[in-house]
Structure formats: structure tokens, C-alpha cells
Write a protein that holds these residues in place. Structure first.
Motif, PDB file in Angstrom:
ATOM      1  N   LYS A  35      46.593  47.528   7.451  1.00  0.00           N
ATOM      2  CA  LYS A  35      47.156  48.457   8.429  1.00  0.00           C
ATOM      3  C   LYS A  35      48.595  48.850   8.096  1.00  0.00           C
ATOM      4  N   ASN A  36      49.308  47.977   7.405  1.00  0.00           N
ATOM      5  CA  ASN A  36      50.720  48.209   7.118  1.00  0.00           C
ATOM      6  C   ASN A  36      51.030  47.826   5.678  1.00  0.00           C
ATOM      7  N   PHE A  37      51.978  48.521   5.100  1.00  0.00           N
ATOM      8  CA  PHE A  37      52.449  48.151   3.763  1.00  0.00           C
ATOM      9  C   PHE A  37      53.928  48.510   3.662  1.00  0.00           C
ATOM     10  N   GLN A  38      54.626  47.739   2.860  1.00  0.00           N
ATOM     11  CA  GLN A  38      56.059  47.942   2.664  1.00  0.00           C
ATOM     12  C   GLN A  38      56.403  47.724   1.194  1.00  0.00           C
ATOM     13  N   LEU A  39      57.353  48.568   0.713  1.00  0.00           N
ATOM     14  CA  LEU A  39      57.863  48.423  -0.646  1.00  0.00           C
ATOM     15  C   LEU A  39      59.376  48.330  -0.572  1.00  0.00           C
ATOM     16  N   LYS A  78      48.439  43.389   6.161  1.00  0.00           N
ATOM     17  CA  LYS A  78      49.704  43.958   5.717  1.00  0.00           C
ATOM     18  C   LYS A  78      50.005  43.482   4.299  1.00  0.00           C
ATOM     19  N   ILE A  79      50.552  44.406   3.531  1.00  0.00           N
ATOM     20  CA  ILE A  79      50.999  44.087   2.178  1.00  0.00           C
ATOM     21  C   ILE A  79      52.473  44.477   2.059  1.00  0.00           C
ATOM     22  N   GLU A  80      53.289  43.602   1.528  1.00  0.00           N
ATOM     23  CA  GLU A  80      54.704  43.867   1.317  1.00  0.00           C
ATOM     24  C   GLU A  80      55.060  43.484  -0.119  1.00  0.00           C
TER      25      GLU A  80
END
Length: 829
Positions: free
Chosen positions: A172-176, A129-131
Motif C-alpha cells: 500500500k505504501n512505498f518510500q525512497l 509497505k516498502i521503504e
């Protein structure tokens, strides 16, 4: 006290089978192992932050064509358990040519990544995951086509690497959060800029690429496909979900149809983007089931919306929009908008269209292959129906083309009662009370400053059985029929029937270069009429006497004139050239037949040329001019009278204002030439003492019948002669008319009872002074003499009396004897 184990408690409450007890122990063992391993890993990460940061940046840098740097890294163990979350501070990502273009791809205050704990224990670094928050992403494409997005290695580069795949394949997941995204395409002259409040995405990888589900909350600052023309959806909020599929082999991104809220309205949006170097085509499809016209227009770029904002629809409409283009092209994309309007109310620059129904289409590629720009942009209106000022109309197709120099065109059809024009044409100009109109016109019109101007028409306008009042001249027409045939060069006016009182007029005509002059120089417009009438009563058209009573113009905003104002201006300024043929002509006591004339009606007055009138057994040829004024009208007449019965002639013209002599006193046939000026009132009456000019006359077979002035003068001098019927063999002379006075040039009168020489001034008021030299010799003595010289010698033989006719203090004409010397002196004066 004896200690009780956890197993004993379970056995006491719920005796478990052996296999279940074993399973619980195994799970507890694994859990304890994970806890211990996680704590050990956390201890390791916390004590090896620098080494781990270096490992992460090295791993990332191996998979990009550029460089990632981070100022520091801190673990957050409880966030994302059982994964380990690492928080990178002040992250910067630049491509390999950053030093050339100086545009940082990514700047982030916080860059959080979650790694696979178990893979890390095996010695592998896998990011799940990247945020990113408080960041700026700047995609830059230079004019030569180079983009800093090339930081991501191509699939060929990846295949060339001898590895099991990069760590990015495990994200699998990323958020901005609070991220500004900019796509600055200098090559394509495009600028996309969004402020992303929140973006949550989930990725699922497959053999072709990946699928993503994204939830978006953002603000669109710019969506400019051509920065010269402005942005779509500028400063509009965005909210909704996207389902996106990336195909690695095709290098394309497909956006499945989903609802997206733009501002206060919801749209269904789909799209496809090709992102390879060879193919950068894209397409976007937008559907809005219910949206207000102004809101839809405000979502478009300024070069489009400023055209559409000329109009407005009160009720929501259904709209679809397709945008197709090339991300690397400097040209605009193809934009195709389609709207369906039903039972709506349309606001246009000149008014409101009720009961409005049509299908509207906008495209910036009206002609295929001519480019996607303003000159090739157009709005089509299909099956347009509505009511304008209660007048129903239909346009099968209407078109606004060339947004650089806009032109409107179409075919306008309508059938309506003429009374409906009362809301379009000012009641102080024209009033329609009966009749019907049938209109079928093709039109073209320039659009200047977003206003329709100078429409060019071709087609037919038919008016049947119309009753109309032309208010400025108080003229009433009944059972009027008119056919207007508009061509590109002229206006043909056919089959006109006018009825006003007892008058019936049949007309046809044309105006050359009508529309061009109408818009540029209406004072040069000349309506050429052919006018025929079986009978014409001039008194019914006295409204043409006097200056035209212009209606008061209502002041328009921004000097904008209405159709009624323009029509009024046309009536006032244009000229009318008429070729007139009238079988029977009436005016007060005047009656004529076979009237032919050329008449010019202009702003300044009425001109008559080559008029030929059959009257009183003879005819008159007349040229004249009437200069119109507010209360009186000046006229000038050149007339030739031939063989006219003088009795009827004087009766027709009210004895020309003379009181002492009337038509009953005259017999004979008149030949005359007259050049006279004067004034006539607006009700058609001669203004007293207004005439000036000269009259030459010749009266043949003339007679004075019961002329009291002559009888009173001759009853004593010629008591035995017939004074009741004085005949003339030939009487001619010349008059000068100056106001109330008529100068009588010396003339010889040879009659049946006497001869006389007459000269002097006759006045309609005071100032009569006429000398009469009367030989007392009886003319009957010489009736058999035919030699004119001998007759002249014998004419004055014998006694000649000299008379002076002059008015007294009461204005009555008295005749007295005077000396020859006095008579000669009076003639000289």
C-alpha cells in the motif's frame, strides 16, 4: 486495605449500563490478546530471523523473473505497529540475464518492509509497505530491446499461476530516500537519471490496476531523449506531487495534471506512458504560465537551447510544451513548444526590439513524416510586432528552419519617418532630415555561428519626399523619391527624383546579382543607372571630386560589423555605371545642352566614355578619366571639338590659364583634337602648370580682335594695316603641352594684315621663345588669286623680317628683330 477493581472505579464515577460494561471488557480483552499475540510474534520473529529471511526472499523470487538476495534481516517491532517491520541489509535484485549484461536492477543498503501481523499469524506473508534508502535503481534496455525490467512477471504469467495473487498486490505504501534512479535505454539512445532525495507513495488497487499518489523531492541529472543532443532539465531540482494511474490491461501509466517545481519555476505536468512490448509510446504535457525566456531555454536539450539562447526576453512569458515519442525508438521524440509574448522587450544579436508581441512555436517536426531531428526543426514567429531602433515593423510569419544549417525567412513590413534611421545608420554616413519610408520585404537568411548573415530580400522599399545628406562627399539632396524593387536576382531602382540646389535629377537603375555580390565581392557590384536631368549644375556635385572621406569604423567585437558599416563599405567599394542625358549643363562659366555620356564611378575614380556635348554652337565628343586623390585629382581627356565658337569656348574654360590672350581676342569656329592629362583640385579648379598632352586645331573664319601683343609688334612695322581685327582664312596647327610650356609646331598663318610663319615655345611662366617670320608684303595684293601654288610662291616675296618673342627678367614677353640664322636656330631648338 481492600482492593478496588477497574470496573468498580468506572461504576463509581459513571454508572454504566450492562451492555457498555460488556463492550469495554471485550475491547480490553482483544487489546490484551493483540499485545500478547504481537509479543509472541515478535519473540518468534526474533528467534527465527534466518528462516523468515529465507521465506521472504523465496516469496519474492517466486514472483519475479530474477533473484533477490539480502545479507541480513533485523526486525524493528515498534516501527509501523501493529505491523512488523523487517530491515533487510545489502539487498541486491538482479534479473535472469544479469550474467549477460552485468547491470544490477537494485542495490540497497537498507530495504525495509512492513508485513501484515495477522496474516503472518495465519501463516501468510503479506507486505504492506516498502521503504528503500541509500540505494541505486538501474533500469537497463539493451540494443536488442531486452530490458532487466522484465524481472517483473507479465500478467499472462500471473494468470497461469494457480494462486490468489502475489504479495505485491498488498503493498500500500512505498518510500525512497537517497536513491539514485537510472534508466539506460541503449536501444532508444536515451538516458534518464535522477537522485531521489525523498519519495513517498501511496497505492490503491482496483480491478484495472492501481492508483498512486506520490510526493517527490529529487534532482534531475539527465533527461536525455537522445544522448547525442544532451539532456532536458539537466541538474535541476524537482519537487511536487503526482497522481498516477496504472491500467494493467492496457499496460499504460497515466500521470494526471499536477504542479511540479523544476528549479525555481513551477510547471503543470501531465503524461502517459505505454509500457507493453508492442507499444512503448509516451506523451508529456508541460505548462508554465510565467517563466523567463532564458530559464525556459535552459530546461531544453543543448541542440535546442543553443539556438534559442541567441535571443532573450526581459519579461516572463507563457509557455506550453508537448513531448511525444517512443521509449524504444532511437529517434528523438516530437517536441512542440508554444509561447505567447505580450508587450515584452526582445534582445536579438543585432539589437533590441521594444514593444514586442508575437506567438512563438518550436517544433522538431516542421514537415510531417520527415523525422524529429535538427534538419526538420523550426521556430515559427506568428503576428510579430515590435519597434527596432524606434522603427515599427510587422511580420505576419517569420521562420527559422533546419537547425543543422539554420535558415531564417519571413515577410517584413514597416512604415516610418526617415529620421528614425538615425539610430540605425551612422550619422557620419547618411543623415535624414525629412521624408517617409514604406517597406515590404520577404527575406531569407543563413544563420552561421548563431548569427543572422547574408539575408536575401525580395519586395519593395519606397522613399518619399526625403531630405538626405551623404556625409563623406558633403552632398545634399532634397525632395528625394526612391523605389527599390528587390528580386532574387537583381535590385531594380525606380522612380528616383533627386534635387540638389538648382539641379533636378531623374534616375532609374538596376544591380545584377546584387545580394550575392554584396556579401561575397562588393567591389564587383555595378549599379547601372539611367540618369536624366532637365538641368544640372556640376558645381553642386563637386563632392565627387577627391577621394571619398570614409567615416571612422567603430571596432566591433569579434569582427562583427553593423548594418551601417556594411552600407558604408558598399558605397565605398561598389561601382556605378551611368548613362547620362542632361538637357542643360552648367559648370562655372561653361554651359552646354543635350549632354549625353556614359560615366563609370569606381573606388579609384571617374571614367567618362562616349560623351557628347552641344556647346557654343558646335559640339564636343569626350572620353576621360579622373583618378581621385586626397587634395588633387589627376585627369586624362581625349576630346574632339567641332564647329565650336572659339570665343565662347575660351570663355567657358577661363582662357585655359593664359593671361596675354583672352576670349575677347578671338573669333571663329574651332575644330580640334586634344589628348591632355592634368590635375584638378577638389573645388574644381585647374592646378597650375599640371597639363600635359597634344592639341591639334583648325580655326575657320577666325579673327584676332584687339590682341595687344600683335598690335604692339605691328604698329611700327605695319602702321597702315588694320591690327584691331585680323582675320584668318584658315588657321591650323599642333601644340605639345608640358606643364607651364606649350610647344608650337611650325605653322603658317595667313591673315588679313600679314602672313607669318610661327614656331617655338609659349610659357605660362618663364621660358617663352617664339620665332615669327613675317613677310612685309601686304596680303591684300593677292586676295584675288585662287591658285594655292601661286599664292605660296608670292607669299614670301619681298622683305621678310624675323622676330623673336621671348620673356625678359621680369617675365614680360618682348619681341625683337633677329637674323634669319638666329630665327632658324631658335626653331630647331
Amino acid at each position: 486495605m481492600n482492593k478496588i477493581t477497574f470496573s468498580e472505579i468506572l461504576n463509581k464515577r459513571n454508572p454504566l449500563p450492562r451492555w457498555a460494561k460488556l463492550s469495554v471488557k471485550i475491547v480490553l480483552g482483544i487489546f490484551l490478546f493483540v499485545i500478547v499475540a504481537y509479543m509472541s510474534l515478535a519473540f518468534y520473529v526474533n528467534t527465527h530471523k534466518k528462516e523468515l529471511l529465507a521465506s521472504i526472499t523465496a516469496e519474492i523470487n517466486e514472483n519475479i523473473n530474477g533473484k533477490l538476495t539480502a545479507e541480513s534481516m533485523d526486525p524493528t517491532f515498534l516501527q509501523g505497529f501493529p505491523r512488523i517491520s523487517l530491515q533487510l541489509k545489502n539487498v541486491k535484485v538482479t534479473d535472469s540475464l544479469f550474467q549477460t549484461h552485468q547491470h544490477i536492477l537494485l542495490e540497497a543498503n537498507d530495504f525495509d518492509i512492513s508485513i501484515n501481523s495477522f496474516a503472518f499469524l495465519r501463516g501468510a506473508l503479506e507486505i504492506r509497505k516498502i521503504e528503500i534508502q541509500d540505494a541505486r535503481i538501474y533500469l537497463y534496455t539493451a540494443e536488442n530491446g531486452y530490458s532487466n525490467s522484465s524481472i517483473f512477471k507479465s500478467k499472462d504469467d500471473k494468470k497461469a499461476e494457480n494462486s490468489n495473487g502475489s504479495f505485491f498486490a498488498e503493498v500500500k505504501n512505498f518510500q525512497l530516500h537517497n536513491v539514485t534512479f537510472v534508466s539506460d535505454n541503449q536501444k532508444g539512445n536515451k538516458l534518464f537519471q535522477f537522485v531521489i532525495n525523498d519519495l513517498n507513495g501511496r497505492l490503491k488497487y482496483n480491478s484495472d490496476g492501481w492508483d498512486a499518489h506520490i510526493k517527490l523531492d529529487a534532482l534531475a541529472k539527465s533527461l536525455a531523449f537522445n544522448t547525442k543532443h544532451g539532456s532536458f532539465i539537466e541538474n535541476k531540482t524537482l519537487g511536487g506531487n503526482f497522481d498516477i494511474r496504472y491500467n494493467e490491461d492496457a499496460e499504460s501509466i497515466l500521470i494526471s495534471p499536477n504542479d511540479l517545481k523544476i528549479g525555481e519555476d513551477t510547471f503543470n505536468i501531465k503524461g502517459k506512458f505505454n509500457i507493453s512490448k508492442e507499444n512503448s509510446q509516451f506523451s508529456i504535457g508541460i505548462i508554465a504560465d510565467k517563466i523567463l525566456w532564458k530559464k525556459a531555454s535552459n530546461l531544453l536539450s543543448n541542440n535546442i537551447s543553443k539556438q534559442l539562447d541567441r535571443f532573450d526576453l526581459e519579461k516572463p512569458i507563457d509557455v506550453t510544451c508537448d513531448i511525444v515519442g517512443d521509449l524504444n525508438s532511437q529517434d528523438d521524440p516530437l517536441i512542440y513548444v508554444k509561447a505567447k509574448i505580450k508587450d515584452n522587450r526582445l534582445h536579438v544579436p543585432d539589437g533590441i526590439v521594444d514593444n514586442c508581441n508575437f506567438t512563438g512555436i518550436f517544433t522538431n517536426e516542421y514537415i510531417k513524416g520527415k523525422g524529429f531531428d535538427d534538419p526538420n526543426s523550426a521556430v515559427k514567429l506568428l503576428d510579430f510586432k515590435g519597434d527596432y531602433q524606434e522603427i515599427p515593423f510587422v511580420m505576419d510569419t517569420a521562420l527559422i528552419s533546419n537547425f543543422e544549417k539554420p535558415m531564417a525567412s519571413g515577410t517584413f513590413k514597416s512604415q516610418f519617418p526617415l529620421e528614425k534611421l538615425s539610430k540605425t545608420i551612422d550619422k557620419d554616413l547618411l543623415v535624414f532630415t525629412k521624408g517617409n519610408a514604406d517597406v515590404s520585404l520577404k527575406f531569407k537568411a543563413d544563420i552561421v555561428n548563431f548569427e543572422i548573415t547574408k539575408p536575401i530580400f525580395s519586395g519593395l522599399v519606397n522613399v518619399k519626399n526625403g531630405d538626405v545628406i551623404y556625409v563623406p562627399r558633403k552632398l545634399r539632396f532634397k525632395n528625394t523619391n526612391v523605389a527599390l524593387d528587390f528580386t532574387e536576382k537583381e535590385l531594380l531602382i525606380k522612380n528616383i527624383t533627386l534635387q540638389s540646389g538648382k539641379s533636378v535629377i531623374l534616375m532609374e537603375g538596376d544591380i545584377q546579382n546584387f545580394l550575392n555580390l554584396y556579401y561575397t565581392d562588393p567591389e564587383r557590384i555595378v549599379l547601372n543607372w539611367k540618369v536624366k536631368s532637365p538641368q544640372l549644375h556640376l558645381a553642386e556635385f563637386l563632392g565627387f571630386l577627391g577621394s571619398r572621406k570614409s567615416k571612422q569604423m567603430v571596432k566591433q567585437s569579434k569582427n562583427k560589423n553593423t548594418f551601417s558599416d556594411n552600407l558604408n563599405f558598399l558605397f565605398e567599394k561598389s561601382n556605378v555605371a551611368m548613362n547620362v542625358q542632361v538637357d542643360k549643363f552648367y559648370y562655372n562659366k561653361f554651359y552646354a545642352t543635350d549632354v549625353r555620356a556614359n560615366v563609370l564611378l569606381s573606388q579609384t575614380g571617374i571614367a567618362v566614355k562616349n560623351a557628347h556635348v552641344t556647346h557654343a554652337g558646335g559640339f564636343m565628343d569626350v572620353d576621360g578619366l579622373l583618378a581621385q586623390g586626397k587634395t588633387t585629382n589627376k585627369f586624362a581627356i581625349n576630346a574632339v571639338v567641332k564647329n565650336v565658337n572659339i570665343e565662347k569656348f575660351f570663355y567657358a574654360f577661363n582662357n585655359f590659364g593664359m593671361e596675354s590672350m583672352s576670349s575677347k581676342n578671338l573669333k571663329g569656329f574651332l575644330y580640334s583634337k586634344a589628348n591632355i592629362t592634368g590635375s584638378i583640385s577638389n573645388d574644381g579648379k585647374l592646378v597650375t602648370n599640371s597639363m600635359n598632352g597634344t592639341v591639334d586645331f583648325d580655326l575657320q573664319k577666325g579673327a584676332l580682335v584687339n590682341f595687344e601683343a600683335l598690335k604692339s609688334a605691328g604698329k611700327f612695322a605695319f602702321p597702315f594695316r588694320d591690327l584691331d581685327n585680323v582675320t584668318f582664312t584658315n588657321l591650323n596647327g599642333k601644340f605639345d603641352i608640358k606643364g607651364e610650356k606649350i610647344k608650337i609646331y611650325p605653322m603658317k598663318i595667313n591673315s588679313s594684315i600679314l602672313n607669318m610663319d610661327l614656331a617655338g615655345v609659349y610659357s605660362f611662366g618663364k621660358g617663352t621663345n617664339i620665332t615669327l617670320d613675317v613677310p612685309l608684303r601686304n596680303p591684300k595684293k593677292d586676295k584675288d588669286i585662287t591658285d594655292e601654288e601661286l599664292l605660296e610662291q608670292r607669299r614670301n616675296r619681298g622683305i621678310v623680317i624675323h622676330l623673336l618673342a621671348s620673356d625678359d627678367e621680369d617675365g614680360k614677353v618682348k619681341i625683337k628683330l633677329v637674323s634669319k640664322k638666329t630665327s632658324e636656330k631658335a626653331v630647331e631648338e
